[in-house]
Design an enzyme around this catalytic site. Structure first.
Site, short mmCIF file in Angstrom:
data_model
loop_
_atom_site.label_atom_id
_atom_site.label_comp_id
_atom_site.label_asym_id
_atom_site.label_seq_id
_atom_site.Cartn_x
_atom_site.Cartn_y
_atom_site.Cartn_z
N GLN A 67 0.86 -1.18 0.21
CA GLN A 67 0.10 0.08 0.06
C GLN A 67 0.73 1.29 0.00
O GLN A 67 0.96 2.32 -1.12
CB GLN A 67 -1.01 0.07 1.29
CG GLN A 67 -2.00 -1.12 1.17
CD GLN A 67 -2.72 -1.20 2.37
OE1 GLN A 67 -2.63 -0.46 3.33
NE2 GLN A 67 -3.75 -2.17 2.27
N ASP A 68 1.56 1.60 1.17
CA ASP A 68 2.60 2.48 1.17
C ASP A 68 3.73 2.12 2.14
O ASP A 68 3.35 1.08 2.98
CB ASP A 68 1.86 3.85 1.55
CG ASP A 68 1.21 3.83 2.97
OD1 ASP A 68 1.13 2.68 3.42
OD2 ASP A 68 0.68 4.88 3.39
N PRO A 69 4.78 3.16 2.13
CA PRO A 69 5.85 2.48 3.09
C PRO A 69 5.37 2.56 4.52
O PRO A 69 4.56 3.08 4.90
CB PRO A 69 6.80 3.97 2.89
CG PRO A 69 6.36 4.50 1.64
CD PRO A 69 5.06 4.09 1.29
#
Length: 225
Positions: A67-69
């Site tokens: 999804q994201d970091p």
């Protein structure tokens, strides 16, 4: 300062693949510089933001979408789900990935959470959003990275080479239409909040290898040191 050409910051094959969104990458660089100017920081470190695109475009045979970091400072390294070797304790999602790796392939617990060896096997560890704010999950979602990462996926699908995608969670599954006829393995996200709802027992590693071989490709060696 003029933006650096893509072929100076990503691998040559990726530079060509991402050329349609070169302007958007420049815009995202401007967004990140504005964040710094406003006294805010972002993750991962600047040198790692495009790290996923430093492995050879032509060698990618498995795509794993995050999804994201990680929002915890010191965790995000520019590869989805991976952390630096010294990070302890491991993020919950990665603990669950390793648990499933053991169940699926009977592989031992890796010594650390660095997934770089997978990238050398042609596994692309790509987040939908390539940055976030410290301690704020999804802070940069919808800011413009999706245009870049969706172009990356379309370019991979257009190569006509064997590739299997592993899509964990709803955000990743929403990318399925970009993959055309290429096979994709879908399940719940490995997060502790959802892993019991279909991630555990999904056997993504052995199934990806089976699909690769059916497509005429080579299996991935999923072992980690």
């Amino acid at each position: 300062m003029a933006p650096r050409p893509l072929n100076e910051i990503v691998e040559a094959g990726w530079a060509k693949a991402l050329e349609p969104v070169a302007g958007q990458i420049t815009s995202m660089g401007e967004f990140l510089r504005a964040e710094i100017a406003a006294g805010r920081t972002y993750l991962p470190a600047g040198a790692n933001v495009l790290r996923a695109f430093q492995q050879p475009f032509d060698d990618v045979r498995v795509l794993i979408v995050g999804q994201d970091p990680y929002p915890t400072p010191g965790h995000a390294v520019g590869l989805s789900f991976s952390v630096a070797p010294e990070v302890r304790p491991l993020p919950g999602s990665l603990v669950n990935i390793f648990r499933e790796l053991n169940t699926d392939l009977n592989l031992p617990q890796p010594a650390n959470g660095d997934l770089t060896p997978w990238t050398r096997q042609g596994v692309l560890l790509l987040n939908r959003a390539l940055t976030t704010a410290p301690r704020k999950p999804a802070a940069h979602r919808g800011k413009g990275w999706e245009e870049v990462t969706e172009q990356a996926i379309r370019a991979l699908a257009a190569r006509g080479k064997p590739m299997v995608s592993i899509l964990w969670g709803r955000d990743a599954r929403n990318l399925r239409p970009l993959l055309g006829d290429l096979p994709a393995l879908e399940s719940a996200h490995p997060s502790p909040m959802s892993a019991d709802r279909g991630f555990f027992g999904s056997r993504p590693f052995s199934r990806a290898n089976d699909l690769l071989m059916r497509l005429g490709g080579q299996p991935v060696d999923w072992r980690l040191p």
